[in-house]
Design an enzyme around this catalytic site. Structure first.
Site, PDB file in Angstrom:
ATOM      1  N   HIS A  90       0.832  -1.219   0.000  1.00 41.63           N
ATOM      2  CA  HIS A  90       0.000   0.000   0.000  1.00 41.63           C
ATOM      3  C   HIS A  90       0.864   1.266   0.000  1.00 41.63           C
ATOM      4  O   HIS A  90       0.862   2.009  -0.975  1.00 41.63           O
ATOM      5  CB  HIS A  90      -1.001   0.030   1.155  1.00 41.63           C
ATOM      6  CG  HIS A  90      -1.890  -1.163   1.227  1.00 41.63           C
ATOM      7  ND1 HIS A  90      -2.703  -1.534   0.167  1.00 41.63           N
ATOM      8  CD2 HIS A  90      -2.110  -2.076   2.203  1.00 41.63           C
ATOM      9  CE1 HIS A  90      -3.378  -2.624   0.503  1.00 41.63           C
ATOM     10  NE2 HIS A  90      -3.028  -2.981   1.727  1.00 41.63           N
ATOM     11  N   ASP A 112      -5.063  -8.215  -3.165  1.00 41.06           N
ATOM     12  CA  ASP A 112      -5.340  -7.980  -1.755  1.00 41.06           C
ATOM     13  C   ASP A 112      -6.608  -8.671  -1.271  1.00 41.06           C
ATOM     14  O   ASP A 112      -6.636  -9.882  -1.083  1.00 41.06           O
ATOM     15  CB  ASP A 112      -5.391  -6.476  -1.503  1.00 41.06           C
ATOM     16  CG  ASP A 112      -5.338  -6.118  -0.020  1.00 41.06           C
ATOM     17  OD1 ASP A 112      -5.321  -7.030   0.811  1.00 41.06           O
ATOM     18  OD2 ASP A 112      -5.315  -4.920   0.311  1.00 41.06           O
TER      19      ASP A 112
END
Length: 448
Positions: A268, A319
């Site tokens: 991220h 993810d």
């Protein structure tokens, strides 16, 4: 030796015409351009290297589409996490393997040939270890073996609920280890992965909120030469809590204290200052971007312009697995930048193709993050994908990737992983049986 002939192929130095790829076993042996197709060649129009999906939580595929109902107050990442914990607490090993196999079929059909499984659903539903402490890791390996996807297994160390070494919550009971039990789990995961050809094992300290500084130092010693992945700066609250506890922002703290280098992948890294973006780029680490999930969870915008201007490496992952697609992740990455800056073609170099910049960057960074090689080049794994542009035959080489990512006319055709053709005509060869089991498992989970 098997061979593929493509009218167009994306080689490391650019598009080439009339390319024959020879491969034997798992690896590419020969690459020849400007050569006529032979009688034994499998013929295709457009050939590309397949991509690595550098960040996946396989069990979360089961809750895709099930967390889109607004609660009584404003929803955010933390309210979503509560829903995710409830789902995680319900799943047994057979169910998780079925969900992971369905996910890996979908990844292969999208053109992903390898997955980095950031695996933290370790223990039984009551929080006690299974008789084999690595039972759930064994199931991840089994799902990869069923489907043929390449695997980099990243067992997760998770010890605390927040900064300051706070005790884990009851909802985290399936994730939690101490350093001793994690060492045993890591040994078991490595043993399981060693039985899968081409598999690799790394290590994943979950985040600075779940791993204390002294634990992170011990974990990096356990990693050997394998990849190290960690969540960092996904949420504003995480950044604020990190400043309160460690007097630094998460990426800033890692760069100063953790020896971040090319083995690392910071997942991220959404909330970075420009100086942090420059520092992360200089470190040689990979920014592991998950644009679809980051949009779904309302995380924020990655500092792409500064990071890429400093030659930062990046790759993409799916993810939470709410949606699986190379084109979806890359398109969302660029579109988020456009919305943040109210401009167009942010990622591209001046005069260059946005699609090509996105694709090339994600191919290289994804392979680095998962400890492998990439590209249609001798010695690299025979991880390849074809594109079907029959609906738009007028699209030339320079626009193929732009059209693939930003328009609708070009689709994935065939996919090879480790020299095995697993997807033909856009469908995985074992899709029906794996999907039927997945549907049965999901019916069990959503009715209990």
């Amino acid at each position: 030796m098997a061979s593929i002939h493509a009218k167009l192929a994306l080689l490391p130095d650019g598009w080439a015409s009339d390319v024959r790829i020879g491969f034997k076993g798992r690896d590419i042996e020969t690459v020849d351009a400007g050569i006529e197709a032979g009688p034994d060649d499998e013929r295709h129009d457009v050939l590309l290297p397949a991509m690595s999906n550098l960040h996946s939580h396989a069990f979360q595929r089961g809750m895709a589409g099930l967390a889109e109902t607004r609660g009584p107050t404003e929803d955010n990442f933390w309210s979503w996490r509560t829903v995710m914990y409830k789902f995680a607490l319900s799943m047994n090993p057979d169910q998780m393997q079925a969900i992971a196999a369905q996910l890996y079929v979908e990844m292969l059909e999208a053109g992903f040939s390898r997955v980095g499984e950031f695996h933290y659903l370790h223990h039984d539903r009551d929080g006690r270890p299974y008789a084999d402490i690595a039972e759930m890791a064994v199931r991840i390996v089994a799902a990869a073996e069923e489907t043929g996807i390449g695997l980099t297994l990243l067992p997760v160390f998770y010890a605390h609920s927040n900064f300051g070494g706070l005790s884990p919550t009851d909802g985290q009971r399936r994730f939690v280890c101490n350093l001793d039990s994690f060492g045993r789990l890591l040994d078991g995961a490595r043993h399981a992965a060693s039985r899968l050809p081409g598999a690799a094992t790394g290590i994943a300290p979950h985040s600075l909120r779940a791993v204390a500084p002294e634990e992170l130092a011990a974990l990096t010693k356990l990693s050997g030469e394998g990849p190290i992945h960690i969540h960092a700066a996904e949420q504003v609250k995480e950044v604020e809590d990190c400043i309160s506890a460690l007097h630094r922002r998460p990426v800033e703290w890692l760069l100063e204290n953790a020896g971040v280098d090319g083995r690392w992948c910071l997942i991220h890294a959404t909330h970075m200052t420009q100086e942090e973006a420059r520092g992360l780029a200089r470190s040689g680490a990979v920014a592991g971007l998950c644009p679809v999930t980051e949009a779904n969870l309302g995380d924020g915008f990655f500092e792409a312009e500064t990071y890429l201007a400093n030659d930062g490496a990046f790759g993409v992952g799916s993810d939470s697995n709410v949606l699986i697609g190379i084109r979806d992740e890359l398109r969302q990455l660029e579109y988020a930048q456009r919305l943040a800056r109210r401009a167009r073609n942010i990622v591209a170099v001046p005069g260059g193709s946005t699609g090509r910049r996105l694709f090339d960057g994600a191919i290289a960074g994804g392979a680095q993050a998962l400890g492998g090689r990439s590209g249609l080049v001798a010695g690299a794994p025979a991880d390849m994908m074809t594109l079907d542009r029959s609906a738009v035959p007028y699209v030339g080489a320079d626009q193929i990737l732009d059209h693939f990512i930003f328009a609708n006319g070009i689709r994935v055709g065939s996919v090879w992983a480790g020299g095995r053709k697993l997807v033909d005509g856009g469908r995985h060869l074992r899709r029906e049986e794996i999907a039927a089991r997945f549907r049965r498992v999901m019916a069990e989970l959503v009715t209990h």
